[in-house]
Design an enzyme around this catalytic site. Structure first.
Site, short mmCIF file in Angstrom:
data_model
loop_
_atom_site.label_atom_id
_atom_site.label_comp_id
_atom_site.label_asym_id
_atom_site.label_seq_id
_atom_site.Cartn_x
_atom_site.Cartn_y
_atom_site.Cartn_z
N ASP A 151 11.31 10.24 -6.17
CA ASP A 151 9.95 10.08 -6.92
C ASP A 151 8.93 11.16 -6.02
O ASP A 151 8.98 10.89 -4.84
CB ASP A 151 9.39 8.61 -6.67
CG ASP A 151 8.12 8.35 -7.52
OD1 ASP A 151 7.97 9.13 -8.46
OD2 ASP A 151 7.64 7.21 -7.38
N TYR A 153 4.83 12.93 -5.47
CA TYR A 153 3.34 12.60 -5.25
C TYR A 153 2.50 13.81 -5.63
O TYR A 153 1.80 14.22 -4.99
CB TYR A 153 3.50 12.29 -3.99
CG TYR A 153 2.10 11.51 -3.56
CD1 TYR A 153 1.83 10.36 -4.11
CD2 TYR A 153 1.33 12.03 -2.49
CE1 TYR A 153 0.62 9.68 -3.87
CE2 TYR A 153 0.18 11.10 -1.95
CZ TYR A 153 -0.23 9.99 -2.60
OH TYR A 153 -1.28 9.28 -2.19
N HIS A 158 -4.64 11.87 -7.85
CA HIS A 158 -4.07 10.57 -7.16
C HIS A 158 -3.94 10.38 -5.71
O HIS A 158 -4.59 9.58 -5.16
CB HIS A 158 -2.69 10.44 -7.88
CG HIS A 158 -2.03 9.09 -7.40
ND1 HIS A 158 -2.39 7.82 -7.78
CD2 HIS A 158 -1.07 8.95 -6.88
CE1 HIS A 158 -1.68 6.92 -7.24
NE2 HIS A 158 -0.56 7.59 -6.62
N GLU A 223 2.42 2.43 -12.05
CA GLU A 223 2.16 3.87 -11.96
C GLU A 223 2.71 4.62 -13.20
O GLU A 223 3.88 4.68 -13.37
CB GLU A 223 2.78 4.61 -10.70
CG GLU A 223 1.96 3.95 -9.54
CD GLU A 223 2.58 4.64 -8.24
OE1 GLU A 223 3.29 5.48 -8.30
OE2 GLU A 223 1.58 4.44 -7.12
N GLU A 225 4.32 7.85 -15.06
CA GLU A 225 4.55 9.05 -14.56
C GLU A 225 5.55 9.56 -15.60
O GLU A 225 6.08 9.14 -16.63
CB GLU A 225 5.72 8.64 -13.36
CG GLU A 225 4.83 8.12 -12.06
CD GLU A 225 5.68 7.96 -10.82
OE1 GLU A 225 6.70 8.83 -10.74
OE2 GLU A 225 5.10 7.33 -9.76
N ASP A 257 6.71 3.40 -12.28
CA ASP A 257 7.02 3.03 -10.85
C ASP A 257 6.18 2.03 -10.47
O ASP A 257 5.09 2.09 -9.79
CB ASP A 257 6.82 4.28 -10.04
CG ASP A 257 7.13 4.29 -8.84
OD1 ASP A 257 7.78 3.49 -8.26
OD2 ASP A 257 6.24 4.78 -7.84
N ARG A 261 1.33 -3.03 -3.95
CA ARG A 261 0.29 -2.47 -3.18
C ARG A 261 0.09 -3.40 -1.80
O ARG A 261 0.04 -2.38 -0.69
CB ARG A 261 -0.96 -2.55 -3.98
CG ARG A 261 -0.94 -1.40 -5.20
CD ARG A 261 -0.45 0.00 -5.05
NE ARG A 261 -0.53 0.86 -6.10
CZ ARG A 261 -0.24 1.97 -6.11
NH1 ARG A 261 0.54 2.27 -5.28
NH2 ARG A 261 -0.20 2.55 -7.51
N GLN A 264 2.83 -2.33 0.28
CA GLN A 264 3.00 -0.89 0.71
C GLN A 264 2.26 -0.49 1.71
O GLN A 264 2.44 0.19 2.62
CB GLN A 264 2.57 -0.18 -0.52
CG GLN A 264 2.70 1.27 -0.32
CD GLN A 264 2.17 1.98 -1.69
OE1 GLN A 264 2.12 1.33 -2.86
NE2 GLN A 264 2.26 3.48 -1.76
N LYS A 277 8.69 -0.41 -3.39
CA LYS A 277 8.80 0.69 -4.60
C LYS A 277 10.08 0.33 -5.20
O LYS A 277 10.53 0.50 -6.30
CB LYS A 277 8.70 2.13 -4.14
CG LYS A 277 7.23 2.60 -3.61
CD LYS A 277 6.67 2.76 -5.06
CE LYS A 277 5.18 3.43 -4.64
NZ LYS A 277 4.39 3.90 -5.95
N THR A 281 12.05 0.19 -11.19
CA THR A 281 11.46 1.20 -11.84
C THR A 281 12.02 1.28 -13.32
O THR A 281 13.08 1.34 -13.73
CB THR A 281 11.80 2.72 -11.25
OG1 THR A 281 11.55 2.50 -10.03
CG2 THR A 281 11.06 3.70 -12.02
N THR A 384 2.34 9.49 -10.13
CA THR A 384 1.36 9.01 -11.14
C THR A 384 0.56 10.06 -11.36
O THR A 384 0.14 10.96 -10.99
CB THR A 384 0.30 8.20 -10.21
OG1 THR A 384 1.03 7.14 -9.57
CG2 THR A 384 -0.66 7.31 -11.05
N GLU A 398 -6.35 2.84 -8.73
CA GLU A 398 -7.38 3.95 -9.03
C GLU A 398 -8.13 3.53 -10.19
O GLU A 398 -9.59 3.55 -9.50
CB GLU A 398 -6.83 5.31 -9.38
CG GLU A 398 -5.70 6.00 -8.38
CD GLU A 398 -5.15 7.34 -9.02
OE1 GLU A 398 -5.91 8.25 -9.11
OE2 GLU A 398 -4.19 7.25 -9.32
#
Length: 465
Positions: A151, A153, A158, A223, A225, A257, A261, A264, A277, A281, A384, A398
């Site tokens: 995965d 980023y 983002h 997320e 993606e 994904d 939070r 995380q 994570k 998924t 994301t 976000e």
């Protein structure tokens, strides 16, 4: 980098499958995505799953077409595997292993068979009835039980938004403009669209002055993606050059994904994502081939002012011209209360994949630059998909945050001010609650081309156990 269109992309091409000609279908004859299905009504289960293609509201059984000798010309003496074996497999892995060229031939042949005026299949009523299965009678399974999942980023929007919440004076770390940042995910918890997603347990630290606690995640997020499956692969110790990367890509799908939070935030330093994570998924069942995406290739969006150009191994003239893909990724939500009251799902956001800082070709080139071996069926996700405006933000972290680092002057509110999402039932959301269903939808559209879609990627949150 090979990007070209052919007769299969002709916007005037129609199919004798009437539902494929509907203006709002995701699966016109110009698309023809691959998936894996079985038919419970016929007494089948996952062991009977085989490869199909979506056309309108039908699934075309490719194994049956091979049995009836309707796929002549697809297999050549140079092919290393048997086409019948590839199509009867309960996953797309064998087809992916055979490489892009065989998939091109297969897609072209199916396009010809399904085109209006061609009677090779349409003229055989009994076979046509057997070969076309209504989607509501087919159960889709995971396109491939990938051995590896990475995965990335790749959205600078983002990364800047998230960084601003926790590092308002330094939102982007020094390596971000130079490296396609990624982490190795957990392939064993990839699940097909429609699977339930259990709220994870883990450590969090809600009070910085107190020890951490163990319990259910309280800040569950999605997320939105885009995922890409590898075709062929490279030998360990070799690398894939940027302009060759397209030939190692089978196709694209939608990926959710799921992210815890609060877990995380506590665990991500110093090694990055782990339990926040790897619990689930979600992946959409249909894989849109890179060839179907050819009409929607575009130049990647320009880098923000002052950001350095990529290093030479991540840059080329052809990549600057067509390395991007013009896709829109939408996120919708339907709470348990909304479903009970018959209230339709509400769209939360829409982001453009072309706004990503790093393209899939750059991700592949960087992934293998150290000699890492990618294998057929490996899944690479983009990270994301977010854009410059609030309605482009591809996750609740976000979307509900009131900061805007792209404003002039920047408006940052590190970890504080949030505006909940208000839903038609009067419910509000900052993060997901049990019973919430998240739906991802993706599509490509432009003047002079037939719109194509990716179907949906769905998941319902269930309580922790």
């Amino acid at each position: 980098m090979r990007v070209q269109t052919n007769a299969t992309h002709d916007p005037g091409l129609h199919s004798w499958v009437e539902s494929a000609n509907a203006p709002d279908t995701d699966f016109p004859i110009q698309n023809l995505p691959f998936g894996v299905f079985f038919q419970p009504e016929e007494g089948e289960d996952e062991q009977d799953a085989r490869v199909g293609i979506a056309i309108g509201d039908q699934v075309l059984d490719l194994a049956l077409l091979e049995d009836e000798d309707l796929l002549e010309g697809v297999e050549t003496d140079d092919d290393e595997s048997d086409l019948e074996d590839d199509l009867r497999a309960p996953a797309l892995g064998l087809l992916m292993m055979s490489g892009r060229e065989r998939t091109r031939r297969l897609r072209k042949r199916i396009s010809k068979l399904l085109a209006a005026g061609n009677d090779e299949l349409a003229g055989r009523k009994k076979l046509r009835t057997r070969a076309l299965i209504p989607m509501d009678r087919a159960v889709m399974v995971l396109p491939d039980p990938s051995q590896d999942y990475t995965d990335f980023y790749a959205s600078v929007h983002h990364a800047t938004n998230v960084g601003s919440m926790f590092r308002p004076d330094n939102p982007l770390l020094p390596n971000y403009p130079w490296i396609p940042i990624g982490y190795h995910g957990r392939a064993s918890t990839l699940v097909v669209s429609g699977s339930e997603v259990r709220r994870p347990l883990g450590q969090t630290r809600p009070d910085d002055a107190a020890p951490p606690v163990f319990g259910p995640c309280r800040q569950l997020d999605y997320e939105a993606e885009v995922g890409f499956y590898i075709a062929g692969g490279n030998a360990m110790g070799s690398r894939i050059e940027l302009d060759d990367a397209e030939e190692f890509l089978f196709g694209a799908c939608l990926v959710n994904d799921w992210s815890a939070r609060d877990i995380q935030k506590w665990e991500y330093q110093p090694l990055g994502p782990f339990l926040a994570k790897n619990f689930a998924t979600s992946v959409s069942p249909w894989v849109v081939t890179m060839d179907a995406l050819a009409p929607f290739r575009c130049a990647p969006t320009a880098r923000p002012a002052g950001m350095p150009a990529p290093l030479p191994y991540l840059d080329s003239e052809s990549h600057r011209a067509s390395g991007g893909i013009d896709m829109t990724i939408e996120v919708w939500i339907a709470t348990a209360q909304m479903r009970e009251q018959g209230v339709p799902a509400v769209r939360l956001s829409a982001g453009r994949y072309r706004d990503m800082l790093w393209t899939i070709a750059q991700m592949v080139a960087h992934h293998t630059c150290n000699g890492c071996a990618l294998q057929a069926g490996d899944l690479l996700a983009s990270g994301t998909v977010s854009g410059p405006e609030r309605h482009n933000r591809g996750c609740l972290l976000e979307l509900t945050w009131d900061g805007d680092p792209w404003a002039n002057p920047p408006k940052s509110a590190p970890g504080s001010a949030r505006t909940p999402i208000e839903l038609p039932t009067g419910e509000k959301r900052v993060f997901l609650q049990d019973g919430d269903e998240v739906i991802l939808r993706g599509s490509c559209a432009r003047d002079g081309a037939r719109r194509i879609g990716f179907g949906e990627c769905r998941g319902i949150v269930t309580p922790a156990e």
